[in-house]
Design an enzyme around this catalytic site. Structure first.
Site, PDB file in Angstrom:
ATOM      1  N   SER A 261      39.274  25.121  -8.426  1.00  0.00           N
ATOM      2  CA  SER A 261      40.696  24.831  -8.395  1.00  0.00           C
ATOM      3  C   SER A 261      41.038  23.555  -9.540  1.00  0.00           C
ATOM      4  O   SER A 261      40.257  23.141 -10.043  1.00  0.00           O
ATOM      5  CB  SER A 261      41.038  24.101  -7.040  1.00  0.00           C
ATOM      6  N   LYS A 262      42.512  23.453  -9.779  1.00  0.00           N
ATOM      7  CA  LYS A 262      42.971  22.713 -10.618  1.00  0.00           C
ATOM      8  C   LYS A 262      42.506  21.257 -10.561  1.00  0.00           C
ATOM      9  O   LYS A 262      42.196  20.510 -11.386  1.00  0.00           O
ATOM     10  CB  LYS A 262      44.639  22.636 -10.819  1.00  0.00           C
ATOM     11  N   ARG A 263      42.273  20.846  -9.121  1.00  0.00           N
ATOM     12  CA  ARG A 263      42.144  19.656  -8.793  1.00  0.00           C
ATOM     13  C   ARG A 263      40.557  19.384  -9.257  1.00  0.00           C
ATOM     14  O   ARG A 263      40.355  18.162  -9.673  1.00  0.00           O
ATOM     15  CB  ARG A 263      42.085  19.346  -7.193  1.00  0.00           C
ATOM     16  N   GLY A 265      39.218  20.330 -11.777  1.00  0.00           N
ATOM     17  CA  GLY A 265      39.474  20.420 -13.374  1.00  0.00           C
ATOM     18  C   GLY A 265      39.918  18.950 -13.638  1.00  0.00           C
ATOM     19  O   GLY A 265      39.136  18.154 -14.440  1.00  0.00           O
ATOM     20  N   ASP A 266      40.681  18.497 -13.009  1.00  0.00           N
ATOM     21  CA  ASP A 266      41.256  16.995 -13.013  1.00  0.00           C
ATOM     22  C   ASP A 266      40.161  16.177 -12.742  1.00  0.00           C
ATOM     23  O   ASP A 266      40.162  15.135 -13.372  1.00  0.00           O
ATOM     24  CB  ASP A 266      42.663  16.946 -12.222  1.00  0.00           C
TER      25      ASP A 266
END
Ligand code: GLU
Length: 505
Positions: A261-263, A265-266
């Protein structure tokens, strides 16, 4: 044999996740490998989830990746329009057809009523399913009289059309990646096909369009596997031949088992989207592979191998080689773990394979943009060529080559301690004289002269070269010293030695 026609069918609900890019890539490779057609269809029937700019983002992303379409609203084609909101008028007749054939029914249950049933079931530790278990007790055309239904519709009462999942059926299907898939029909929901807002749902529009566009193979993400039985039964209800299905494995987070998920990646510092994205509503931004310095070739190469393997040791593939090697039967069933370091490694490998003029040009541009340094292309090419084996990205070349553009203003302490000895200043004064006297200032001459001088005078090679490096670079790193000397030029080298002696004494 039937013509191979595949489609990538994104919904413009936000930026395209790299899992979506991989789906598009596999469709593209499959189409090219089999001499087929690749179609882009925009699935925007859910107006509540529409995000402005998302479609453009998808198109630009795929273009950056080198994934091309044979048919779309952008390139044309004889099965268009290719955006579902522009095909709105098409779907109702198909929903009506299923109603007439008795494969669908009209339901008047309001969202509030359905929510209530869900809660009640939950309270009894059960799940509410709108199907053979419950439909005969709910407000729909199966339980109401024809007149009642007609009256409600005439009064403008909102209604949906639901597919009637047959009772007690074992549905046996074939997936090109997963093999035989079995589903018991009683576990399925009578999905809504047509909504009260006059729009079809994803399920109806998707099936109708795949049929009308003569799609031969549906290659999509694993998250759609639970819909496969419904889709197969829809084809059956219409009396249409179903396409073949292939459900690709999920992309998993680098640590743990969930979906990437984007999370993640962050949290771990890598992009999960191909391009930079700004959310039009919140202004929130997300990094992209392109803007992070990745080559599209590296990005595609990395994605191709997440869920597919060529069956050989080969790891570096360009698009032609991927096309040549690709097949669905080498796709795995189980999720593919994303690997950040490996992703960088692919970029390094592609950087090494790029024509030197391209890397040099990119670095020249980077110097201008980031450091306001003007340099000529030849010099940038040469610098990049000298250090590229130590970097993964063009932007990392600076770290390895700043000394070609600016003289040291400080000297690395650890290196000074290790390399700067009592007689170093004198040795540097002597070496400056030797360098001053080199007439033909080219690499071969510089190397030969310095080596000879060190040997004749019985000085240690390491001793001289390390001190000299310290003078020129300010640290103990950098490419071959002769290259540095040649590229800096005699005047600059002498200047740096003088300043270095002054600073270190
Ligand atoms: N519109 C669906 C999506 O966004 C397409 C699924 C499919 O390929 O059938 O993923």
């Amino acid at each position: 044999m039937q013509e191979v026609r595949v489609r990538f069918a994104p919904s413009p609900t936000g930026p395209l996740h790299i899992g979506g890019v991989r789906t598009a890539l596999y469709n593209y490779l499959f189409a090219r490998k089999n001499g087929g057609k690749m179609i882009l269809r925009i699935e925007d029937t859910d107006q509540t989830r529409f995000v402005p700019g998302a479609e453009q983002y998808i198109v630009e992303s795929l273009d950056w990746c080198g994934i091309k379409f044979d048919e779309s609203d952008y390139v044309g084609g004889s099965f268009g329009p290719y955006k579902q909101s522009n095909r709105k008028h098409l779907y109702k007749q198909y929903s009506d057809e299923l109603l007439e054939k008795g494969h669908a029914y009209i339901a008047f249950d309001t969202p509030e009523e359905l929510e209530k049933y869900r809660k009640e079931a939950e309270a009894n530790k059960q799940t509410f399913i709108y199907n053979c278990q419950s439909r005969n007790n709910l407000r729909n055309s199966l339980t109401m009289s024809k007149q009642e239904v007609e009256m409600l519709i005439a009064n403008g009462t909102p209604y949906t059309v639901r597919f009637m999942i047959p009772e007690n059926r074992e549905i046996v299907m074939h997936d090109l990646i997963r093999g035989e898939v079995h589903v018991q029909s009683n576990t399925l929901d009578d999905k809504v096909l047509f909504k009260s807002d006059g729009m079809p749902t994803y399920h109806l529009a998707n099936i109708v369009d795949d049929h009308l566009m003569k799609i031969s193979h549906v290659i999509r993400g694993e998250e759609w596997l639970p819909s496969m039985a419904l889709h197969v039964m829809l084809y059956e209800a219409f009396g249409w031949e179903a396409p073949q299905f292939a459900h690709l494995p999920l992309l998993l987070k680098p640590d743990g088992n969930g979906k990437l998920s984007k999370r993640d990646g962050d949290r771990l510092g890598f992009p999960v989207f191909p391009l930079f994205w700004t959310d039009p509503k919140t202004g929130e931004t997300a990094s992209g592979y392109k803007q992070s310095g990745y080559y599209p070739e590296a990005f595609i190469n990395m994605l191709a191998l997440l869920g597919w393997n060529p069956g050989t040791e080969q790891e570096i593939f360009n698009m032609e080689e991927l096309t040549e090697a690709f097949s669905l039967d080498r796709c795995s069933k189980s999720g593919a773990k994303f690997n950040v370091e490996k992703t960088k490694w692919f970029n390094h490998e592609w950087l090494m394979r790029k024509p030197e003029v391209e890397v040099g040009h990119d670095y020249q541009q980077w110097l201008k943009d980031e450091k306001n340094i003007d340099t000529n292309l030849d010099f940038a090419i040469k610098v990049a060529g000298l250090v590229k084996d130590r970097v993964n990205f063009v932007k990392e070349i600076w770290e390895q080559s700043f000394f070609f553009f600016e003289a040291p203003t400080s000297y690395d302490e650890v290196t000074v301690k290790k390399r700067w000895k009592e007689n170093s200043a004198q040795t540097m004064r002597d070496v400056a004289e030797v360098i001053r006297n080199i007439e033909d200032f080219n690499l071969a001459n510089i190397d030969a002269t310095l080596n000879n001088w060190i040997e004749v005078n019985g000085l240690g090679m390491g001793l001289v070269m390390n001190s000299l490096r310290l003078m020129l670079v300010g640290a103990g790193k950098g490419p071959h010293i002769g290259e540095i000397i040649e590229m800096l030029g005699k005047e600059e080298v002498l200047r740096r030695i003088e300043s270095g002696i002054k600073a270190l004494g």
